[in-house]
Design a protein around this motif. Structure first.
Motif, PDB file in Angstrom:
ATOM      1  N   UNK A 187    -113.786 -49.620  -2.007  1.00 26.56           N
ATOM      2  CA  UNK A 187    -113.244 -49.874  -3.335  1.00 26.56           C
ATOM      3  C   UNK A 187    -112.841 -48.551  -3.973  1.00 26.56           C
ATOM      4  N   UNK A 188    -111.634 -48.533  -4.527  1.00 25.75           N
ATOM      5  CA  UNK A 188    -111.137 -47.381  -5.263  1.00 25.75           C
ATOM      6  C   UNK A 188    -111.030 -47.802  -6.728  1.00 25.75           C
ATOM      7  N   UNK A 189    -111.769 -47.128  -7.605  1.00 27.47           N
ATOM      8  CA  UNK A 189    -111.813 -47.482  -9.017  1.00 27.47           C
ATOM      9  C   UNK A 189    -111.314 -46.298  -9.849  1.00 27.47           C
ATOM     10  N   UNK A 203    -111.681 -40.552  -8.714  1.00 26.03           N
ATOM     11  CA  UNK A 203    -111.347 -39.451  -7.798  1.00 26.03           C
ATOM     12  C   UNK A 203    -109.857 -39.156  -7.873  1.00 26.03           C
ATOM     13  N   UNK A 204    -109.505 -37.909  -7.633  1.00 26.59           N
ATOM     14  CA  UNK A 204    -108.107 -37.503  -7.664  1.00 26.59           C
ATOM     15  C   UNK A 204    -107.640 -37.173  -6.249  1.00 26.59           C
ATOM     16  N   UNK A 205    -106.788 -38.040  -5.710  1.00 26.03           N
ATOM     17  CA  UNK A 205    -106.201 -37.854  -4.388  1.00 26.03           C
ATOM     18  C   UNK A 205    -104.706 -37.547  -4.497  1.00 26.03           C
ATOM     19  N   UNK A 206    -104.247 -37.122  -5.664  1.00 24.39           N
ATOM     20  CA  UNK A 206    -102.821 -36.884  -5.867  1.00 24.39           C
ATOM     21  C   UNK A 206    -102.289 -35.875  -4.859  1.00 24.39           C
ATOM     22  N   UNK A 224    -114.565 -44.486   6.765  1.00 23.68           N
ATOM     23  CA  UNK A 224    -115.362 -44.767   5.578  1.00 23.68           C
ATOM     24  C   UNK A 224    -115.539 -46.275   5.490  1.00 23.68           C
ATOM     25  N   UNK A 225    -116.791 -46.708   5.470  1.00 19.89           N
ATOM     26  CA  UNK A 225    -117.068 -48.142   5.415  1.00 19.89           C
ATOM     27  C   UNK A 225    -117.978 -48.447   4.233  1.00 19.89           C
ATOM     28  N   UNK A 226    -117.623 -49.485   3.475  1.00 15.62           N
ATOM     29  CA  UNK A 226    -118.398 -49.937   2.314  1.00 15.62           C
ATOM     30  C   UNK A 226    -118.647 -48.808   1.320  1.00 15.62           C
ATOM     31  N   UNK A 263    -121.333 -44.978   0.761  1.00 12.64           N
ATOM     32  CA  UNK A 263    -121.360 -43.840  -0.147  1.00 12.64           C
ATOM     33  C   UNK A 263    -120.658 -44.193  -1.450  1.00 12.64           C
ATOM     34  N   UNK A 264    -121.102 -43.581  -2.539  1.00  7.09           N
ATOM     35  CA  UNK A 264    -120.375 -43.643  -3.793  1.00  7.09           C
ATOM     36  C   UNK A 264    -119.953 -42.222  -4.113  1.00  7.09           C
ATOM     37  N   UNK A 265    -118.649 -42.036  -4.208  1.00  6.24           N
ATOM     38  CA  UNK A 265    -118.090 -40.709  -4.469  1.00  6.24           C
ATOM     39  C   UNK A 265    -117.410 -40.769  -5.827  1.00  6.24           C
ATOM     40  N   UNK A 266    -117.906 -39.955  -6.770  1.00  6.04           N
ATOM     41  CA  UNK A 266    -117.397 -40.001  -8.140  1.00  6.04           C
ATOM     42  C   UNK A 266    -116.772 -38.668  -8.532  1.00  6.04           C
TER      43      UNK A 266
END
Length: 190
Positions: free
Chosen positions: A50-52, A34-37, A26-28, A9-12
């Motif tokens: 990957x976290x970008x 994204x905001x995980x604060x 969560x794989x690949x 998945x791509x989550x933006x």
């Protein structure tokens, strides 16, 4: 941990400060902007993700599994990586801000820190064997009983590492960084 499984998945631009990310594996997957604060990432498994440009500041990562994870351009203040699940723990950081985080007793062998801000990081009793710190600011970073054997700090700066309290066999330093190894002697280097 939930049995939910998410693959490729791509989550933006999702905001998880109030609506927590779904528990599961969560794989690949790619998480972008994204905001995980201060969000709850406990007991979630991330594999080959990957976290970008994400904000993970003060996120709860207790028993979180990070396997083959790349963080790029992320803000990650005050994270307690020592509370993550140690099974298969493997991370890489590029252009991240990790200030005030802790890797106490964490195995980080061959971990890459590339162009990161690592101010006031706790690397106490961590295993950083063959880790690479390329162009990293280590102002106030704590190295106490840390294994840095074969690590490369040649382009790292602002570090203070006492050779008497750390394992430094074949650790690579630039001549300009030698002052950070001698500061405990209270001498003046010019």
């Amino acid at each position: 941990m939930s049995d939910s499984y998410y693959y490729d998945l791509t989550i933006k631009q999702s905001d998880h400060r109030e609506a927590a990310i779904a528990k599961g594996s969560y794989e690949a997957c790619v998480f972008e902007s994204c905001n995980f604060e201060s969000s709850d990432l406990a007991h979630i498994k991330f594999t080959d993700c990957e976290f970008i440009d994400c904000n993970l500041t003060l996120a709860n990562i207790s028993d979180t599994i990070f396997q083959d994870i790349t963080f790029h351009g992320c803000k990650m203040l005050g994270l307690h990586f020592e509370h993550c699940n140690s099974f298969g723990f493997s991370v890489e950081f590029k252009k991240c801000i990790l200030n005030d985080s802790t890797f106490y007793q964490r195995s980080l062998q061959k971990t890459i820190f590339d162009s990161c801000e690592l101010k006031h990081i706790d690397f106490g009793e961590a295993d950083l064997t063959e880790a690479r710190f390329h162009d990293c600011d280590l102002t106030g970073a704590l190295f106490e009983n840390t294994h840095l054997n074969g690590a490369n700090l040649q382009t790292a700066y602002n570090f203070i590492i006492n050779p008497e309290n750390n394992s430094l066999n074949k650790t690579v330093f630039a001549k300009e960084g030698l002052g950070g190894l001698l500061s405990h002697l209270n001498i003046v280097i010019k």
